[in-house]
Design an enzyme around this catalytic site. Structure first.
Site, PDB file in Angstrom:
ATOM      1  CG  ASP A 336      -1.769   1.202   1.342  1.00  0.00           C
ATOM      2  OD1 ASP A 336      -2.366   1.573   0.324  1.00  0.00           O
ATOM      3  OD2 ASP A 336      -1.835   1.796   2.439  1.00  0.00           O
ATOM      4  CG  ASP A 528      -1.226   2.209   7.126  1.00  0.00           C
ATOM      5  OD1 ASP A 528      -1.662   2.209   5.953  1.00  0.00           O
ATOM      6  OD2 ASP A 528      -1.269   3.194   7.865  1.00  0.00           O
ATOM      7  CG  ASP A 532      -4.210  -1.253   3.569  1.00  0.00           C
ATOM      8  OD1 ASP A 532      -4.592  -1.092   2.398  1.00  0.00           O
ATOM      9  OD2 ASP A 532      -3.450  -0.473   4.152  1.00  0.00           O
TER      10      ASP A 532
END
Length: 641
Positions: A336, A528, A532
């Site tokens: 990410d 995080d 996610d």
């Protein structure tokens, strides 16, 4: 289990066994039973040696049949539990060997095998406790008490940490552990965060800053206002993750089991041939005495407990030992962007007006962002407060996952803040500005027009590019960014950190689809945020960057990095590879030594008693070899540029 600081912490006695649990009994009962059985066998062996030395063979036979009979029955029951669970164990060789020693009257050798079987479990428990020491220490540090300042009298009273309520004013004295997450009320504080974030140097904080539970006051006494209760604070979330890690079944038992059937077949074949060719049934027993596979049963799980402990030294909590085996084989990785490759501590660096002035755009955006959990929301609100802007009243607000937030103001005005596609739904096509690396545009609409946009800067994490390079050097062939952010921002970050594949403007569902489609496998996902969580669960290995706060991502991830250092991703990958290498070395060492001893015994050069004693030495060597995984973190540190 005992209560310590509001979080459940395992007693030393309940440290999880690394072998497959083969019965319905609790770990404590199983451990006590193992110790009692070992002491019973030791007593029987001691009596047997004395009777053998004095020539009292009849009494020796009685002792051997009694002790070995009990051990054989107990082991057979455990094997039956194994088979009911679909697990083929290696203890069958030990049972056959003990029966064979009784049949050929090699009573002392049989008693040594029984000691090897029961003592091996005790040695394994000892090694597992040594390997899980860092995990135990982490849990034992959970804060237990808090010093609450009475709001009326100002007196300080000591209370259990689970009695702290949100809003309580707490006194934290010098060298004390912060009991809960809170806001600093005193002017200044110096905090040792090494046990939580891994940062080696104390950090300085000022009034209004947030502080994490589990950290240590390195200065004079100060006061905080509790923001969370103990069970929801940062350190409690780490303790829960560690409990899952300690409570997980060591997966390398399964890896050892891959060798169970072939090793059993080979051992019985060698023993059978030795008996057939020599015509002496004693050869059959002598071969099986050294075929008992305790190194296979002990070495691998101990190595994996050591690897999990080594990862904990690097501030990485691995929930299940099987993660180590999968992570060692990872060939693709996805990251990410916001809060993972970037620091997630954004600042509004520019406000570009559209239909509204810059000040009005920022004011309206901050009003709506009060209802968002995105990492940029705090930056927008902070920018508005810094300019002392009065925020309009919001009557209704809704966050649209991965798109933005929609808020209704008094009077019916609707404000949207988020991605360009989210704004284009009401304002039509909009121009997307050129951005520098690390910058993101946050768009703001009022009713059906573009009010303006905010340029937010989110710096790339230190060591991000280095981490990507280390993963490639370790054999990770495909590395991609999978983010909900716009393509220009994602591509600029990708270029700086050395990633060639970018999937931008994704939703939680498309993230999952992308991860499932990535080849080669296995695939690692690092993220995080709350958004996610699905993709971390969908990946072969999900790692959450928990940093200075726990998120839903931590619950769905297989491993959690409790510091703000992204280099820990490459570090734990190194620890995983090293741990699997040590485990396989230990397994093959046990197999090679056992096969060598079997061949020697097959030709009649290894008496049963001597073979049984040699097998005990092999057990100890296997455990010592497996414990090398405790030092795997040192190799990861050396691997860092």
């Amino acid at each position: 289990m005992t209560k310590n600081g509001g979080a459940a912490v395992p007693d030393q006695a309940t440290t999880t066994r690394t072998r497959t649990s083969r019965s319905a009994t609790s770990p404590v009962v199983e451990q006590l039973r193992d110790r009692a059985m070992m002491l019973f066998v030791i007593a029987g062996l001691a009596a047997g040696v004395i009777l053998w030395a004095t020539g009292l063979t009849t009494a020796l036979a009685v002792i051997a049949y009694l002790v070995l009979g009990i051990v054989i029955v107990v082991t057979a029951i455990e094997m039956a539990w194994d088979l009911l669970r679909g697990h083929w164990g290696l203890d069958i060789l030990a049972v056959i060997a003990m029966i064979a020693t009784l049949a050929v009257q090699e009573y002392v050798a049989g008693l040594i095998i029984a000691l090897m079987l029961t003592g091996g479990e005790a040695l394994e428990d000892l090694a597992a406790r040594r390997a899980s020491r860092e995990l135990d220490q982490l849990m034992s540090r959970a804060p237990a008490f808090a010093q609450r300042i009475h709001p009326g009298t100002g007196q300080v009273e000591s209370i259990g940490v689970d009695e702290v309520q949100v809003g309580d004013e707490l006194l934290v004295r010098s060298s004390e552990i912060l009991p809960v997450d809170g806001v600093l009320l005193s002017e200044h504080a110096t905090i040792d965060e090494s046990s939580v974030t891994g940062e080696p140097l104390p950090a300085s904080y000022h009034a209004g800053d947030g502080l994490l539970s589990g950290t240590v006051n390195s200065t004079a006494s100060f006061t905080i206002r509790a923001q969370k209760v103990a069970a929801e604070s940062h350190y409690a979330s780490i303790v829960r993750l560690v409990e899952e890690a300690v409570g997980s079944r060591a997966p390398m038992v399964r890896l050892a089991d891959r060798y169970a059937v072939p090793f059993t077949v080979v051992s019985l074949l060698i023993a059978g041939l030795a008996w057939f060719l020599s015509g002496d049934p004693v050869r059959f027993a002598e071969v099986l005495v050294v075929a008992t596979p305790c190194p296979l049963l002990i070495a691998a799980p101990v190595a994996f407990m050591g690897g999990m402990s080594s990862a904990a030294r690097l501030n990485v909590i691995i929930k299940d030992g099987s993660v180590l085996e999968t992570l060692a084989q990872v060939r693709s990785a996805a990251f990410d962007k916001t809060g993972t490759l970037t620091q997630g501590r954004a600042d509004v660096v520019e406000v570009r007006p559209g239909a509204r002035t810059a000040e009005e755009t920022l004011r309206l955006a901050a009003a709506a962002e009060q209802y968002s959990v995105h990492v940029f929301a705090e930056a927008v609100i902070a920018a508005a407060r810094a300019r002392q802007l009065a925020l309009p009243e919001v009557t209704e607000a809704e966050e649209v996952a991965t798109h933005g937030v929609r808020a209704s103001l008094t009077g019916g005005t609707v404000v949207r803040v988020g991605k360009p596609a989210f704004i284009e739904e009401v304002a039509g096509p909009i121009d997307r500005p050129a951005l520098r690396a690390g910058e993101t545009a946050v768009y703001v609409s009022v009713d059906d027009e573009l009010a303006g946009l905010l340029i937010v800067s989110d710096p790339i994490r230190p060591h991000a590019a280095e981490t990507i390079a280390r993963l490639r050097a370790a054999g990770v062939a495909e590395i991609a960014i999978v983010t909900g952010d716009v393509a220009p921002t994602a591509e600029s970050v990708a270029q700086l950190v050395g990633i060639g594949t970018v999937h931008a403007e994704t939703t939680p569902q498309t993230k999952v689809e992308i991860i499932r489609a990535i080849r080669p496998r296995p695939v690692l996902m690092v993220g995080d945020g709350i958004n996610d969580a699905p993709v971390l669960a969908a990946a072969d290995v999900g790692i959450a960057m928990a940093g200075r706060g726990s998120t839903v991502a931590s619950e769905s991830a297989a491993a959690v990095i409790t510091s703000n250092d992204i280099a820990r991703v490459a570090d734990v990958a190194h620890v995983s590879r090293r741990t699997v290498h040590i485990a396989l070395q230990s397994i093959w060492m046990g197999i090679i030594i056992s096969v060598g001893l079997m061949l020697v015994a097959a030709f009649g050069f290894l008496p049963a008693v001597v073979g049984a004693l040699l097998q005990e030495v092999v057990d100890v060597v296997a455990i010592v070899s497996a414990l090398r995984a405790l030092q795997a973190f040192k190799g990861a540190q050396r691997d860092r540029p």
